[in-house]
Scaffold this motif. Structure first.
Motif, PDB file in Angstrom:
ATOM      1  N   ARG A  32       0.771  -1.375  -0.160  1.00  0.00           N
ATOM      2  CA  ARG A  32      -0.136  -0.012  -0.058  1.00  0.00           C
ATOM      3  C   ARG A  32       0.901   1.304  -0.083  1.00  0.00           C
ATOM      4  NH1 ARG A  32      -2.888  -1.614   3.798  1.00  0.00           N
ATOM      5  NH2 ARG A  32      -1.835  -0.562   5.488  1.00  0.00           N
ATOM      6  N   ASN A  33       1.873   1.304   0.598  1.00  0.00           N
ATOM      7  CA  ASN A  33       2.675   2.558   0.719  1.00  0.00           C
ATOM      8  C   ASN A  33       3.759   2.910  -0.428  1.00  0.00           C
ATOM      9  OD1 ASN A  33       2.101   3.566   3.349  1.00  0.00           O
ATOM     10  ND2 ASN A  33       3.435   1.832   4.538  1.00  0.00           N
ATOM     11  N   LEU A  51       1.132   4.453  -2.775  1.00  0.00           N
ATOM     12  CA  LEU A  51       0.985   5.769  -2.474  1.00  0.00           C
ATOM     13  C   LEU A  51       2.210   6.578  -2.715  1.00  0.00           C
ATOM     14  CD1 LEU A  51      -0.987   5.234   1.090  1.00  0.00           C
ATOM     15  CD2 LEU A  51      -2.017   5.883  -1.122  1.00  0.00           C
ATOM     16  N   ALA A 107       1.651  10.524  -2.284  1.00  0.00           N
ATOM     17  CA  ALA A 107       0.671  10.545  -1.331  1.00  0.00           C
ATOM     18  C   ALA A 107       1.337  10.563   0.355  1.00  0.00           C
ATOM     19  CB  ALA A 107      -0.621   9.764  -1.304  1.00  0.00           C
TER      20      ALA A 107
END
Length: 408
Positions: free
Chosen positions: A154-155, A158, A163
């Motif tokens: 997920r990171n 992003l 993000a």
């Protein structure tokens, strides 16, 4: 003037017969004395002749026979089973139970004794618990790995859209890699704890003392309650003979006789338990390893023997005779015959062995060719002898001496 008295008529008549008797007695006494002297002379002559006569001999003889001449090597040995298994203990402990005794017939895998298993059972239980902890830790760390992977994915996504910062993405990746390493560590730890459990289980299994072969228990060295210590040297608990119907005699043959012993030589032996019985065996092994006792070198010669009736028992002492050579149905004479030479004779004219045959009260020398010999007899290969001939082996004092003459 003196007057002589004249004899009376009566006295003259009495003196005449007396003078006549005295005249007859003197010749008779002389004859007796001469006879005694002659008898003494004859007796002295006989005594002198007997005392100065040369001593004469009569001969001790033995017949030439037909039979076997056997050369043997005499030795002693010990009767043992062909295969004896030593049953020991790998672990230490107290003997809790015992199921085998002397002469017990056992099968492969049969339990003969049992060491108190409680200490080893505790070690097994502990190893199992440690293994369970390791497996639980693995499950926990696998869950952490799954979360770390999701967080990292997920990171990372992003971070591409800015993000989150790149530092957050790198930290998520580090946590994911650490979780992977922790799972690998847990898996290795589980394998280690599994090995510890296996080792503990092996020690627990060794508390059962089992027979590795089919056979008969010939020795038992333990009792219930005895502590067995296997720290430095494996103790011997039982001796199991695999097959008592097949025995062997381990004999010690001196270095002077070992050269004549060969494989498959026939062996005859006896034991004190059966003094009137002769056992037969065969040489099956001549071991090359020397044994030196007080500077005497011997070699172990193994003799195999059947023991179907179980008469032979382990440990018996055997007096063995190894037959290294044998000739059957040959002419033979006693060994003394070749060593004997009549008094007053000299050996000349031949280098062959010589014996003396008694024929018609006369000794005749015969040169012979010899073959195999043993302690009692010598084989004769010459054609000049036949069974029944009398050969001289000694002599003793007698009245006359037969003349000795050589015979070719």
């Amino acid at each position: 003037m003196t007057e002589l008295a004249s004899p009376s008529p009566g006295s003259s008549e009495r003196q005449a017969p007396a003078r006549a008797f005295a005249g007859r007695r003197r010749p008779q006494t002389l004859y007796v004395a001469v006879g005694v002297l002659i008898a003494l002379g004859l007796l002295s002559a006989v005594v002198w002749k007997l005392s100065h006569a040369a001593p004469t001999n009569s001969y001790v003889t033995s017949a030439v026979t037909s039979g076997s001449v056997t050369r043997i090597v005499s030795t002693t040995g010990t009767v043992n089973p062909e295969l004896t298994i030593i049953v020991g203990s790998y672990v230490s402990g107290v003997i809790k139970d015992m199921y085998c005794d002397y002469n017990t017939q056992v099968k492969t895998g049969q339990v003969c004794a049992k060491i108190d298993p409680r200490p080893y059972q505790t070690a097994v239980d502990q190893a199992k618990a440690n293994l369970a902890v390791g497996k639980a830790q693995l499950q926990k760390d696998q869950a952490a790995l799954s979360y770390a992977k999701s967080n990292y994915d997920r990171n990372a996504m992003l971070a591409k859209s800015n993000a989150v910062s790149q530092d957050v993405a790198d930290n998520a990746r580090s946590n994911f890699e650490q979780a992977q390493a922790q799972v690998s560590f847990d898996q290795a730890s589980i394998e280690q704890r599994q090995a510890e459990l296996d080792a503990a289980q092996v020690n627990l299994d060794y508390t059962d003392i089992i027979s590795p072969v089919d056979g008969t228990v010939v020795s038992r060295n333990i009792t219930i309650g005895q502590t067995v210590a296997a720290s430095f040297q494996t103790p011997t608990l039982f001796l199991i003979a695999s097959d008592l119907t097949k025995m062997q005699v381990d004999t010690n043959v001196s270095e002077g006789d070992i050269g004549g012993v060969k494989l498959d030589d026939k062996v005859l032996f006896s034991v004190d338990a059966f003094p009137n019985r002769i056992f037969e065996g065969t040489v099956t092994q001549i071991r090359q390893s020397p044994q030196t006792v007080q500077n005497v070198v011997t070699y172990d010669v193994v003799v195999s023997v059947g023991n179907v009736d179980l008469a032979l028992k382990p440990g018996m002492t055997a007096a063995a005779r190894i037959i290294i050579d044998q000739h059957d149905n040959v002419l033979r004479v006693p060994s003394q015959a070749l060593r004997y030479t009549p008094k007053g004779t000299t050996r000349s004219g031949s280098d062959h062995p010589r014996i003396w045959i008694l024929e018609n009260s006369r000794l005749e020398a015969v040169d012979v060719e010899t073959g195999l010999s043993d302690d009692d007899f010598v084989e004769i290969r010459s054609d000049g002898l036949k069974a029944g001939d009398q050969v001289a082996i000694g002599e003793r004092t007698s009245a006359t001496t037969p003349a000795a003459s050589p015979r070719s």
